[in-house]
Each structure stands twice: as structure tokens, then as C-alpha cells.
Design a protein around this motif. Structure first.
Motif, mmCIF file in Angstrom:
data_model
loop_
_atom_site.group_PDB
_atom_site.id
_atom_site.type_symbol
_atom_site.label_atom_id
_atom_site.label_comp_id
_atom_site.label_asym_id
_atom_site.label_seq_id
_atom_site.Cartn_x
_atom_site.Cartn_y
_atom_site.Cartn_z
ATOM 1 N N THR A 116 0.905 -1.309 0.128
ATOM 2 C CA THR A 116 -0.078 -0.186 -0.233
ATOM 3 C C THR A 116 0.999 1.151 0.112
ATOM 4 N N GLY A 117 1.853 1.156 0.608
ATOM 5 C CA GLY A 117 2.729 2.422 0.547
ATOM 6 C C GLY A 117 3.806 2.458 -0.653
ATOM 7 N N THR A 118 3.628 1.538 -1.601
ATOM 8 C CA THR A 118 4.567 1.556 -3.039
ATOM 9 C C THR A 118 3.613 2.268 -3.765
ATOM 10 N N PRO A 119 4.440 3.392 -4.433
ATOM 11 C CA PRO A 119 3.801 4.117 -5.613
ATOM 12 C C PRO A 119 3.820 3.229 -6.956
ATOM 13 N N GLY A 120 2.685 3.542 -7.770
ATOM 14 C CA GLY A 120 2.766 2.815 -8.958
ATOM 15 C C GLY A 120 3.650 3.622 -10.175
ATOM 16 N N PRO A 121 3.690 3.092 -11.015
ATOM 17 C CA PRO A 121 2.994 1.958 -11.702
ATOM 18 C C PRO A 121 3.639 0.678 -11.468
ATOM 19 N N TRP A 122 2.921 -0.284 -11.001
ATOM 20 C CA TRP A 122 3.323 -1.591 -10.911
ATOM 21 C C TRP A 122 2.564 -2.650 -11.262
ATOM 22 N N ALA A 123 2.961 -4.010 -11.266
ATOM 23 C CA ALA A 123 2.112 -5.209 -11.263
ATOM 24 C C ALA A 123 2.612 -6.200 -10.728
ATOM 25 N N TYR A 124 1.899 -6.998 -9.973
ATOM 26 C CA TYR A 124 2.462 -8.221 -9.296
ATOM 27 C C TYR A 124 1.363 -9.288 -9.663
ATOM 28 N N THR A 125 2.085 -10.557 -10.186
ATOM 29 C CA THR A 125 1.113 -11.652 -10.172
ATOM 30 C C THR A 125 0.996 -12.548 -9.010
ATOM 31 N N MET A 126 -0.275 -12.789 -8.743
ATOM 32 C CA MET A 126 -0.511 -13.432 -7.473
ATOM 33 C C MET A 126 -0.647 -15.210 -7.538
ATOM 34 N N SER A 127 0.261 -15.677 -6.973
ATOM 35 C CA SER A 127 0.069 -17.286 -7.095
ATOM 36 C C SER A 127 0.347 -17.984 -5.707
ATOM 37 N N GLN A 128 -0.136 -19.118 -5.432
ATOM 38 C CA GLN A 128 0.022 -19.772 -4.285
ATOM 39 C C GLN A 128 1.782 -19.749 -3.674
ATOM 40 N N HIS A 129 2.346 -19.250 -4.636
ATOM 41 C CA HIS A 129 3.884 -19.296 -4.224
ATOM 42 C C HIS A 129 4.335 -17.986 -3.789
ATOM 43 N N GLY A 130 3.507 -17.093 -3.883
ATOM 44 C CA GLY A 130 3.558 -15.620 -3.820
ATOM 45 C C GLY A 130 3.517 -14.543 -4.463
#
Length: 156
Positions: A116-130
Motif C-alpha cells: 500500500t505504501g509503494t507508488p505505481g505503476p507496478w503489477a504483481y502476479t499472485m500465485s500460491q507461491h507468492g
């Protein structure tokens, strides 16, 4: 939590199902779905540029299940993420059952809160591994590749 901003989410069209929305709201009450924002039917016609701009301006993190939104086959969406400094979480597999999406989301919630404190732009892929970061530079490269493939000059 070191004074992090509150977690505020926006669920895009691919995560607009009732059960998923309810489940995420139990974990993060400050969540708005695209269907709530624009109306379920109207949401189908709202351009990604529009909701990404509004979501970023509100400080919300986008959550989606369509990982193609960040691929070089979708240059309009990538350009909007970059232009509006959006923050995007997307599932690695868009064929997950809602219960599995919620399980993964809940497991990643501490890491998501840290973002929440990290400004964009960014994208993260969510998986069971992190969480797996797609950097701004990678998004820019995907946009360039898409523009080249289409015989266009990249916009930036």
C-alpha cells in the motif's frame, strides 16, 4: 504496520463475481467492484483507461484475474497502467475457482498490505507461491513490443 496507508481495492471485470467480491470485502472492507461503481451491465462497456485512471486517482490497488491485461497483446491496458501510475494485482491463473482465488488472496494479504505504501505503476502476479513483480521497465518493454508488432510508435 509501520504507518502504512489503508488497503483500498478495486475489483475489475474479471473479479466481479458476487462470491469473490463478498469474500474480498470480508478481508478488506474498503473494496469496490467495477459492477458496484458503474453498474454490472454498464461496466462491460467502461474502457480500461477510464476505470484505471479513476482507481489510481483514488489510491486503490486493482485486482484482476485476466493476466492478459499485462501482456504485449493488450497495449492499451499497459499504456493506461503506466500513464495513470496504477497498481495492479493479477492472478497467475485465470481459471481458478473462487474459493481458490480467495485462499491465495488471503495467504498473500500481509504482503499485499505492505504494497500500500509503494507508488505505481507496478503489477504483481499472485500465485500460491507468492507475489511476482512485473517491473515498470518490463511493462514499458511490453508496450514497445506491442507497438512494433502493430507497426506503430509507442506512446509514452
Amino acid at each position: 504496520m509501520r504507518g502504512l496507508p489503508p488497503l483500498r481495492l478495486f475489483l475489475d471485470r474479471s473479479t466481479n463475481g458476487d462470491d469473490f467480491v463478498k469474500g474480498v470485502k470480508r478481508l478488506c472492507p474498503d473494496t469496490v467492484s467495477i459492477g458496484e461503481r458503474y453498474g454490472v451491465r454498464a461496466a462491460e462497456n467502461v474502457g480500461d483507461e477510464t476505470w484505471l485512471a479513476e482507481t489510481a486517482a483514488e489510491g486503490r490497488i486493482c485486482v484482476g484475474a485476466d493476466k492478459k491485461i499485462l501482456s504485449s497483446s493488450r497495449p492499451t491496458e499497459i499504456a493506461a497502467v503506466l500513464k495513470h501510475r496504477a497498481r495492479y494485482l493479477v492472478y497467475a491463473n485465470n481459471n481458478l475457482r473462487t474459493v481458490d482465488q480467495l485462499r491465495i488472496f488471503n495467504g498473500l494479504l500481509p504482503d499485499i498490505r505492505e504494497l500500500t505504501g509503494t507508488p505505481g505503476p507496478w503489477a504483481y502476479t499472485m500465485s500460491q507461491h507468492g507475489l511476482i513483480l512485473t517491473t515498470r521497465e518490463e511493462l514499458e518493454q511490453r508496450l514497445i513490443r506491442a507497438a512494433e508488432r502493430m507497426g506503430m510508435r509507442p506512446q509514452g
